[in-house]
Design a protein around this motif. Structure first.
Motif, PDB file in Angstrom:
ATOM      1  N   SER A   1       6.147   4.093  -5.981  1.00 40.59           N
ATOM      2  CA  SER A   1       6.240   3.180  -5.080  1.00 40.59           C
ATOM      3  C   SER A   1       7.296   2.087  -5.285  1.00 40.59           C
ATOM      4  CB  SER A   1       5.032   2.422  -4.447  1.00 40.59           C
ATOM      5  OG  SER A   1       4.614   1.672  -5.554  1.00 40.59           O
ATOM      6  N   TYR A   2       7.792   1.783  -6.460  1.00 33.10           N
ATOM      7  CA  TYR A   2       8.730   0.720  -6.458  1.00 33.10           C
ATOM      8  C   TYR A   2      10.125   1.104  -7.076  1.00 33.10           C
ATOM      9  CZ  TYR A   2       4.352  -2.074  -6.692  1.00 33.10           C
ATOM     10  OH  TYR A   2       3.168  -2.544  -6.403  1.00 33.10           O
TER      11      TYR A   2
ATOM     12  N   GLU B   1       9.622  -2.149  -2.794  1.00 30.91           N
ATOM     13  CA  GLU B   1       8.365  -1.126  -2.814  1.00 30.91           C
ATOM     14  C   GLU B   1       8.752  -0.259  -1.584  1.00 30.91           C
ATOM     15  OE1 GLU B   1       3.683  -1.121  -2.602  1.00 30.91           O
ATOM     16  OE2 GLU B   1       4.681  -3.005  -2.230  1.00 30.91           O
ATOM     17  N   MET B   2       8.485   0.920  -1.648  1.00 29.97           N
ATOM     18  CA  MET B   2       8.734   1.983  -0.747  1.00 29.97           C
ATOM     19  C   MET B   2       7.621   2.010   0.067  1.00 29.97           C
ATOM     20  SD  MET B   2      10.699   3.896   0.838  1.00 29.97           S
ATOM     21  CE  MET B   2      12.075   4.305  -0.080  1.00 29.97           C
ATOM     22  N   ARG B   3       7.618   1.863   1.449  1.00 29.87           N
ATOM     23  CA  ARG B   3       6.466   1.994   2.275  1.00 29.87           C
ATOM     24  C   ARG B   3       6.665   3.025   3.346  1.00 29.87           C
ATOM     25  NH1 ARG B   3       3.926  -4.266   2.533  1.00 29.87           N
ATOM     26  NH2 ARG B   3       3.453  -4.668   0.348  1.00 29.87           N
ATOM     27  N   GLU B   4       5.786   3.061   4.311  1.00 32.27           N
ATOM     28  CA  GLU B   4       5.861   3.995   5.501  1.00 32.27           C
ATOM     29  C   GLU B   4       7.056   3.390   6.354  1.00 32.27           C
ATOM     30  OE1 GLU B   4       3.677   6.012   9.335  1.00 32.27           O
ATOM     31  OE2 GLU B   4       2.476   4.775   7.692  1.00 32.27           O
TER      32      GLU B   4
END
Length: 456
Positions: A244-245, A265-268
């Motif tokens: 996620s990072y 941070e990779m989120r939706e």
């Protein structure tokens, strides 16, 4: 009569040109990197940039810096890496593995910039509907963002001259082609010539250009190495695409420091800034486990606390195994040799595994003392207190040498609730007197290990 096209060979690594195929490149010394390409006579002609002013020498005292005000992207982590924002007329190359988030980051930048200036997003890989689907996850976009799906550089030049945007995004440079170059898109000639045309547009019209570059399996931008020399700034996206990072690191920057990093941070909904990387790096630390210690590393002006883990166990084979994740493998071997020679620890019969938790990579010498104490903690089964922080460079004689910005490291430890800091004795003068936190100055590794054994 039309002149016949000639065939030349280009090195895929550095762009070296040769009339015949060669096994080893004389420029970069790489093997089997030459590819055959056809060059038309018109390709060698110099192209005059549209809108470029007549070249005249100017005195240095006559140049005004009022126009060099930076454009803020609305993403603090990106502004930090760029040196404060986007410089007018600059050219930035963004590289990274597939799926790491390059296009997502630039689309978010376009969304923020569209509130201030006009932005043109040019894609050679996606259709307009595909970009729309990706944009819906990010949020609402203003009307000052214009989209174009095109790979012909002549058409792109005409659109830029007509629209006169402030910022242009090219996604990606490997899909663009120049009609005067007969080779296929993505080849050495096309990438080099396409970048040259875009560079002329950026400098001639004062347009800030972002270009996305694909990377090879070695982690370098695909195409000739001269591509990185032509642009003003080179940014690399690092991290596992399944994690996620993400780490945005500046490799080259003519307008700022190359030591800064940005953490996302990779989120939706896209990439989200991580304003306090130390906090998430230390999340989920084990309690009461040996082989774990917190060290402090500096990335530019930002102190980052990281957890260093080590596991030392008896080897079942004649040659012990060494593994390092997140740090230099050779540096770990060197530090273990120092432990054997200076402290008499018999590590030659033990396997050793060193890991920096969080997926980040650190090579600063200040983490030497942390790696060394983590190995000793695992070997002697000593549990290091969770509130202890260490930093310092270790020499071959076992001495603990001073590191820069010691005061900032101590302040970061205090902010995150640490009560004890083990640091080089030479740094005590720069740190000064501290009443809220206990400072343990050490001159060599024997002093540091002795402190751990006393707290056992």
């Amino acid at each position: 009569m039309a002149k016949a096209k000639k065939t030349v060979f280009f090195c895929q690594e550095c762009g070296y040109e040769s009339p015949k195929w060669m096994g080893q490149c004389p420029g970069c010394k790489s093997w089997n990197t030459f590819v055959e390409e056809t060059v038309s006579p018109s390709q060698t002609k110099h192209q005059e940039a549209a809108g470029r002013k007549k070249a005249e020498p100017v005195a240095l005292s006559e140049i005004s810096l009022d126009e060099e005000d930076r454009i803020h992207t609305g993403i603090k982590e990106l502004d930090r890496v760029l040196g404060g924002g986007i410089v007018q007329g600059s050219m930035t190359l963004v590289g990274g593995d597939p799926g790491i988030g390059k296009s997502t980051l630039l689309l978010q930048v376009c969304r923020n910039l569209a509130d201030q200036v006009s932005v043109l997003y040019i894609s050679g890989e996606e259709s307009l509907k595909q970009i729309k689907l990706r944009a819906q996850r990010i949020g609402a976009f203003g009307d000052r963002l214009r989209l174009l799906c095109e790979t012909n550089l002549d058409t792109i030049r005409q659109v830029i001259e007509k629209e006169k945007p402030t910022v242009v995004v090219i996604d990606s440079i490997q899909t663009m082609y120049n009609e005067e170059v007969s080779s296929a898109p993505g080849s050495v000639s096309q990438v080099r010539e396409s970048t040259g045309v875009l560079l002329q547009i950026a400098k001639g019209l004062g347009v800030s250009v972002f270009i996305v570059g694909h990377v090879t399996k070695d982690g370098n931008v695909a195409g000739p190495r001269v591509l990185e020399h032509m642009v003003d700034t080179v940014l690399y996206f690092e991290g596992d695409r399944h994690a996620s990072y993400r780490i945005l690191r500046g490799v080259k920057n003519r307008f700022g420091s190359t030591n800064e990093i940005g953490v996302f941070e990779m989120r939706e909904e896209g990439l989200v800034e991580v304003e306090n990387p130390s906090e998430f790096m230390l999340a989920g630390r084990p309690e009461g486990a040996s082989g774990s210690v917190v060290a402090c590393s500096m990335e530019g002006t930002r102190p980052i606390l990281i957890e260093i883990q080590a596991l030392v166990c008896a080897s079942n084979f004649g040659m012990p195994r060494r593994t390092a994740a997140g740090t230099d493998y050779n540096r770990v071997n060197l530090l273990m040799a120092v432990l054997e020679k200076r402290l008499g620890l018999h590590l030659s019969a033990s396997d050793a595994y060193v890991n920096i938790a969080g997926g980040i990579r650190m090579n600063e010498p200040a983490v030497d003392l942390g790696i060394l104490l983590a190995v000793v903690s695992s070997y002697k089964d000593i549990v290091i207190d969770d509130k202890v922080l260490v930093f310092g460079e270790v020499g071959l004689s076992g001495e603990v040498r001073a590191v820069s910005m010691a005061e900032q490291r101590v302040q970061e430890a205090k902010k995150l609730g640490f009560t004890t800091v083990i640091l080089p004795a030479a740094c005590m003068k720069s740190v000064g007197q501290e009443t809220e936190i206990t400072l343990i100055p050490v001159e060599n590794i024997r002093d540091a290990v002795r402190f751990l054994e006393q707290k056992r």
